[in-house]
Design an enzyme around this catalytic site. Structure first.
Site, PDB file in Angstrom:
ATOM      1  N   SER A   1     -55.189 -34.786  27.454  1.00 17.26           N
ATOM      2  CA  SER A   1     -54.837 -36.202  27.596  1.00 17.26           C
ATOM      3  C   SER A   1     -54.763 -37.005  26.300  1.00 17.26           C
ATOM      4  CB  SER A   1     -55.804 -36.888  28.561  1.00 17.26           C
ATOM      5  OG  SER A   1     -55.489 -36.523  29.881  1.00 17.26           O
TER       6      SER A   1
ATOM      7  N   SER B   1     -52.944 -38.212  29.657  1.00 17.13           N
ATOM      8  CA  SER B   1     -53.112 -39.472  30.333  1.00 17.13           C
ATOM      9  C   SER B   1     -53.335 -40.666  29.409  1.00 17.13           C
ATOM     10  CB  SER B   1     -54.288 -39.358  31.303  1.00 17.13           C
ATOM     11  OG  SER B   1     -55.499 -39.238  30.600  1.00 17.13           O
TER      12      SER B   1
ATOM     13  N   LYS C   1     -58.746 -46.919  25.399  1.00 19.97           N
ATOM     14  CA  LYS C   1     -58.292 -46.436  26.711  1.00 19.97           C
ATOM     15  C   LYS C   1     -59.116 -47.096  27.808  1.00 19.97           C
ATOM     16  CE  LYS C   1     -57.209 -42.070  29.096  1.00 19.97           C
ATOM     17  NZ  LYS C   1     -57.341 -40.600  29.058  1.00 19.97           N
TER      18      LYS C   1
END
Lengths: 93, 456
Positions: free
Chosen positions: B165, B141, B66
Site C-alpha cells: 500500500s 491503498s 494517511k
C-alpha cells in the site's frame, strides 16, 4: 463450490446483514477467490506456521497507575450515551 | 517537491505564504488526494514558523498523513462511512514524533477503505486520480499520500503498507516510498487492518527526504508490543552490492522493457544475478488468507456503540450490529471480513489459515536463502502501468496486481519503490527488497540509482 447457504452463514459469523442480491454477487466472487486459494493444496511440505515474523516476547509494564483517557474523552465519539456510560443494544433477546 | 526546494520557497517569501499557496493548490486540485485539509491549523503553524517558534528536523515542512493514522482532534475516517464521524482523542506515535520535530500536518490523505484495495477506488470519499493521467488511478491503498507528493500538495507524507500500500501508489505516481522492516516503526495509533503484516512508512520526492522522515518516525515505543526498539540513522555508503533479480516476479511487456533497461544500468556498477524463490507461487493466496483473517478479527470492533457510525434506534444486539455493519462498510471491506470469517471457521482453519501461515514460513526461508548470496533483491514494483479507473472491477483481478509486493509483508523485510522513468508517459517503479533492518543499504542503493537516472 460456494453455496448461497455458505454466504449467509459467513455473513452471520461476520455480523453483516446482506440482501439477496448481494448474497448472489458475493457467492460468485467468493467461489472464484476460494478456488484461487485452493492452490495451497499443492503445498505438501509440512513446516511450523509463522504467526509473527520477529522473535518477540510480551512487553510488561510496572503495575502502577498511569495516565488514561477521561470519561468525557472516552465517550466523546459515542452516539448513544447516558449518565456517563455507553448505551448499547439489548443483549438478552 | 523536495525539502530543499520547499526551504528555498520559505526563504524567499515566508512559510505562511508558501503554505497558503499549497492550500490553494489543494483546493483547486482534481486529484481528490485529501479527505480532510487542516487549513487553519496549518496556517497557524506556518505563522509560528515565521516567528521562529518552530524547531526540529521537519520544522515548517508540510506533511500529509494517511487517514488511518490517529490524529488528536482531527477527523480520522479510514476512508470509511463507518468512521466518517470519528475524531481521535489521542495521537499516533508517529504523529507525536512529527509534532516534536516541528512538522506541519497539512491534511489527512485519501486511501482505500481501511487500506483494503490497490487503487484507492474503495474509498467512501471517491477515488484518487493519478497526477499523470486523471483517467487513471493513483494506486493504493495510500493513493492520497502518493498523489499529494507528486502534485506538490505536500512535501512529505506518511502511508501504511499491509501488502504493497505504500509501494504501489509510489510506483504509480512516480515518487519514493518505503515499507520499513516489521517492527521498526511503532503502530500505536495506526487503525489496524492486518497487524502482523502492516507498517507505517515514509513517502517523498527524494531518497534524502525519505531517509529523514524515516529517522523521525522510527524508534522505540512501548505501546506497540511488536516494536523492535531500534532507531534508524541514514549513513551514506558507496559500495558494490550483490543484486538478485527475482525470477518469479515480473510484469507485462511494457513494464519488463523498462525493468530490463534499469537492470542493465545497475550492472554497470553492481554484480547482478538471477535468484529463484519457488514459494512465491503460493505467496499471494497465503497473503490474502492471512490479511482477511486478521481483518475479520480486527474489524469486529465496529459495532456502532463506542465510536463511529451508529443507527438512530438501538435494536437487539444481533440486528443492531449486523445493520450498522451493513450500512457502515463498503463492499470490499465486507468481502474481506466475510472471507476471513470463512477461513477461520470450523472445518476450514487448517485448510486455509494454518496452511497460509506455513507458506509464510516457506517464503521467509526463501528470502533468507536469497539474502545469503545477495544484498538486495529486485523486481518491478507493479506488474503493469497505472490502471484506468474502473478497470479492476473484479476483486480477484485486483488482488493479483499485488503479486510482487505481498511476499515482502509476509516475511516482514523492508522494501523500497524507486521511480525509474516512464512508459507511455506513465511512471514505472522499481522494487528494491532488503534483508531485515537493512534500510540503510536500501536507501543508499536507491540514492545511487536515482543519481543515475537524473544523469540520463
Amino acid at each position: 463450490m460456494v453455496s448461497i447457504r455458505d454466504v449467509y452463514h459467513t455473513a452471520e459469523l461476520a455480523k453483516i446483514e446482506i440482501t439477496e442480491e448481494q448474497a448472489e454477487k458475493f457467492r460468485k466472487e467468493f467461489e472464484k477467490i476460494i478456488d484461487y486459494f485452493n492452490i495451497l493444496d499443492e503445498v505438501e511440505e509440512d513446516v511450523e506456521p509463522t504467526f509473527h515474523v520477529l522473535p518477540i516476547t510480551n512487553v510488561f509494564r510496572d503495575d502502577v497507575e498511569g495516565e488514561c483517557l477521561s470519561q468525557e474523552e472516552a465517550l466523546s465519539n459515542a452516539t448513544h450515551k447516558e449518565e456517563g456510560y455507553f448505551r448499547g443494544p439489548r443483549v438478552v433477546e | 517537491m523536495r525539502i530543499a526546494d520547499w526551504k528555498e520557497k520559505v526563504e524567499s517569501y515566508g512559510c505562511y505564504d508558501a503554505i497558503s499557496e499549497m492550500l490553494e493548490r489543494i483546493e483547486k486540485s482534481k486529484l481528490n488526494a485529501y479527505i480532510t485539509v487542516c487549513r487553519d491549523e496549518a496556517l497557524k503553524m506556518a505563522e509560528r514558523y515565521d516567528r521562529g517558534e518552530l524547531e526540529g528536523k521537519l520544522a515548517g515542512i508540510p506533511v500529509a498523513v494517511k487517514d488511518n493514522i490517529s490524529t488528536k482532534g482531527i477527523l480520522t475516517t479510514c476512508a470509511s462511512k463507518m468512521l466518517s464521524n470519528y475524531t481521535p482523542v489521542f495521537d499516533a506515535h508517529v504523529i507525536e514524533r512529527l509534532k516534536a520535530e516541528g512538522a506541519i500536518i497539512i491534511g489527512k490523505a485519501n486511501m482505500d477503505e481501511f487500506g483494503m484495495g490497490t487503487t484507492t477506488e474503495t474509498s467512501y470519499y471517491g477515488a484518487v486520480r493519478n497526477p499523470y493521467d486523471l483517467e487513471r488511478v493513483a494506486g493504493g491503498s495510500s493513493g492520497g499520500s502518493a498523489a499529494a507528493i507528486a502534485a506538490d500538495e505536500a512535501v512529505l507524507s506518511l502511508g501504511s503498507d499491509t501488502g504493497g500500500s505504500i509501494r504501489c501508489p509510489a510506483s504509480f505516481c512516480g515518487v519514493y516510498g518505503l515499507k520499513p522492516t516489521y517492527g521498526l516503526v511503532s503502530r500505536y495509533g495506526l487503525i489496524p487492518y492486518a497487524n502482523s503484516l502492516e507498517q507505517i512508512g515514509p513517502m517523498a520526492d527524494s531518497i534524502d527526504d525519505l531517509a529523514l522522515l524515516l529517522e523521525v518516525i522510527a524508534g522505540k515505543d512501548r505501546r506497540d508490543s511488536t516494536n523492535a526498539g531500534r532507531d534508524f540513522k541514514f549513513v551514506p555508503e558507496d559500495r558494490k552490492l550483490r543484486v538478485g533479480v527475482i525470477a518469479e516476479m515480473g510484469g507485462n511487456e511494457e513494464v519488463m522493457r523498462r525493468f530490463s533497461e534499469v537492470v542493465e544500468v545497475i550492472k554497470e556498477r553492481h554484480e547482478v544475478k538471477e535468484v529463484s524463490m519457488p514459494s512465491l507461487k503460493y505467496a499471494l493466496a497465503a497473503y490474502y488468507i492471512i490479511a482477511m483473517s486478521e481483518a475479520s478479527s480486527n474489524l469486529a470492533r465496529y459495532d456502532g456503540v463506542r465510536y463511529g457510525f451508529a443507527l438512530e434506534r438501538l435494536d437487539s444486539w444481533r440486528r443492531y450490529f449486523s445493520k450498522v455493519r451493513a450500512e457502515g462498510f463498503g463492499d470490499e471491506v465486507k468481502r474481506r471480513i466475510m472471507l476471513g470469517s470463512y477461513a477461520l471457521s470450523a472445518g476450514y482453519y487448517g485448510k486455509y489459515y494454518l496452511k497460509a501461515l506455513k507458506v509464510r514460513t516457506l517464503v521467509i526461508r526463501d528470502f533468507r536463502k536469497a539474502f545469503e548470496e545477495c544484498d538486495v533483491l529486485l523486481s518491478p514494483t507493479m506488474p503493469s502501468l497505472p490502471f484506468k479507473i474502473g478497470e479492476l472491477a473484479d476483486p480477484l483481478t485486483m488482488y493479483k496486481a499485488d503479486v510482487n509486493t505481498v511476499p515482502v509483508n509476509l516475511a516482514g523485510v523492508p522494501a523500497l519503490s524507486v521511480p525509474v522513468g516512464f512508459e507511455r508517459g506513465l511512471p514505472v517503479g522499481l522494487q528494491v527488497i532488503g534483508n531485515y533492518f537493512s534500510e540503510n543499504t536500501l536507501l543508499n542503493f536507491g540514492k545511487w540509482l536515482a543519481g543515475r537516472f537524473e544523469e540520463n
